[in-house]
Write a protein that holds these residues in place. Structure first.
Motif, PDB file in Angstrom:
ATOM      1  N   THR A  28      19.764  93.892  -3.140  1.00 43.51           N
ATOM      2  CA  THR A  28      20.199  93.732  -1.754  1.00 43.51           C
ATOM      3  C   THR A  28      19.564  92.491  -1.138  1.00 43.51           C
ATOM      4  O   THR A  28      18.572  91.956  -1.650  1.00 43.51           O
ATOM      5  N   SER A  54      19.767  82.899  10.180  1.00 45.22           N
ATOM      6  CA  SER A  54      20.954  83.692   9.874  1.00 45.22           C
ATOM      7  C   SER A  54      21.218  83.500   8.383  1.00 45.22           C
ATOM      8  O   SER A  54      20.680  82.587   7.749  1.00 45.22           O
ATOM      9  N   ASP A  60      29.917  84.643   3.194  1.00 46.23           N
ATOM     10  CA  ASP A  60      30.222  85.570   4.289  1.00 46.23           C
ATOM     11  C   ASP A  60      29.004  85.749   5.189  1.00 46.23           C
ATOM     12  O   ASP A  60      27.918  86.077   4.701  1.00 46.23           O
ATOM     13  N   VAL A  62      26.252  87.413   7.367  1.00 45.76           N
ATOM     14  CA  VAL A  62      25.650  88.747   7.378  1.00 45.76           C
ATOM     15  C   VAL A  62      25.672  89.322   8.788  1.00 45.76           C
ATOM     16  O   VAL A  62      25.900  90.514   8.983  1.00 45.76           O
ATOM     17  N   GLY A  63      25.441  88.460   9.780  1.00 49.00           N
ATOM     18  CA  GLY A  63      25.454  88.913  11.167  1.00 49.00           C
ATOM     19  C   GLY A  63      24.379  89.962  11.409  1.00 49.00           C
ATOM     20  O   GLY A  63      23.273  89.864  10.903  1.00 49.00           O
ATOM     21  N   GLY A  64      24.727  91.009  12.153  1.00 47.88           N
ATOM     22  CA  GLY A  64      23.772  92.048  12.507  1.00 47.88           C
ATOM     23  C   GLY A  64      23.667  93.182  11.511  1.00 47.88           C
ATOM     24  O   GLY A  64      22.982  94.170  11.778  1.00 47.88           O
ATOM     25  N   ARG A  65      24.337  93.054  10.365  1.00 43.19           N
ATOM     26  CA  ARG A  65      24.272  94.136   9.367  1.00 43.19           C
ATOM     27  C   ARG A  65      22.860  94.336   8.857  1.00 43.19           C
ATOM     28  O   ARG A  65      22.084  93.388   8.747  1.00 43.19           O
ATOM     29  N   ASP A  66      22.526  95.565   8.534  1.00 37.21           N
ATOM     30  CA  ASP A  66      21.238  95.903   7.937  1.00 37.21           C
ATOM     31  C   ASP A  66      21.131  95.185   6.592  1.00 37.21           C
ATOM     32  O   ASP A  66      21.998  95.345   5.730  1.00 37.21           O
ATOM     33  N   HIS A  67      20.076  94.394   6.424  1.00 34.08           N
ATOM     34  CA  HIS A  67      19.922  93.630   5.188  1.00 34.08           C
ATOM     35  C   HIS A  67      19.812  94.531   3.958  1.00 34.08           C
ATOM     36  O   HIS A  67      20.178  94.119   2.858  1.00 34.08           O
ATOM     37  N   ALA A  69      21.614  97.026   3.436  1.00 29.78           N
ATOM     38  CA  ALA A  69      22.970  97.474   3.108  1.00 29.78           C
ATOM     39  C   ALA A  69      23.830  96.348   2.536  1.00 29.78           C
ATOM     40  O   ALA A  69      24.961  96.592   2.106  1.00 29.78           O
ATOM     41  N   VAL A  70      23.312  95.128   2.534  1.00 22.80           N
ATOM     42  CA  VAL A  70      24.076  93.977   2.035  1.00 22.80           C
ATOM     43  C   VAL A  70      23.788  93.809   0.552  1.00 22.80           C
ATOM     44  O   VAL A  70      22.714  93.374   0.145  1.00 22.80           O
TER      45      VAL A  70
END
Length: 87
Positions: A28, A54, A60, A62-67, A69-70
């Motif tokens: 992740t 950022s 793509d 990532v924005g505010g997504r939980d790292h 979960a990426v």
């Protein structure tokens, strides 16, 4: 599953890391960033710069997504982008 790829640093992140890019072995984005922080622990500025960055994963945002979960893909690229002045 752990994958391998490349982390690319830009501007202030590149200066703090002392390199333009380095490999990752992580599942992740959170794992890849934790490894990078450990790798550059001797330079506290690196961790401070990461807090302002950022990230793009394979192009793509990532924005505010939980790292955590990426997910990272085999052979992928993580771009570390500090804030840029101007426009």
């Amino acid at each position: 599953m752990t994958t391998t790829g490349t982390v690319r640093y830009w501007a202030a992140a590149k200066a703090a890391a002392g390199t333009a890019e380095e490999p990752y072995a992580a599942a992740t984005l959170a794992e890849a960033l934790a490894t990078a922080r450990e790798r550059h622990a001797a330079n506290p500025e690196f961790a401070r710069v990461l807090l302002r960055c950022s990230f793009l994963v394979d192009g793509d945002p990532v924005g505010g997504r939980d790292h955590a979960a990426v997910r990272l893909a085999e052979g992928g690229t993580v771009e570390v982008l500090p804030p840029f002045a101007g426009g």
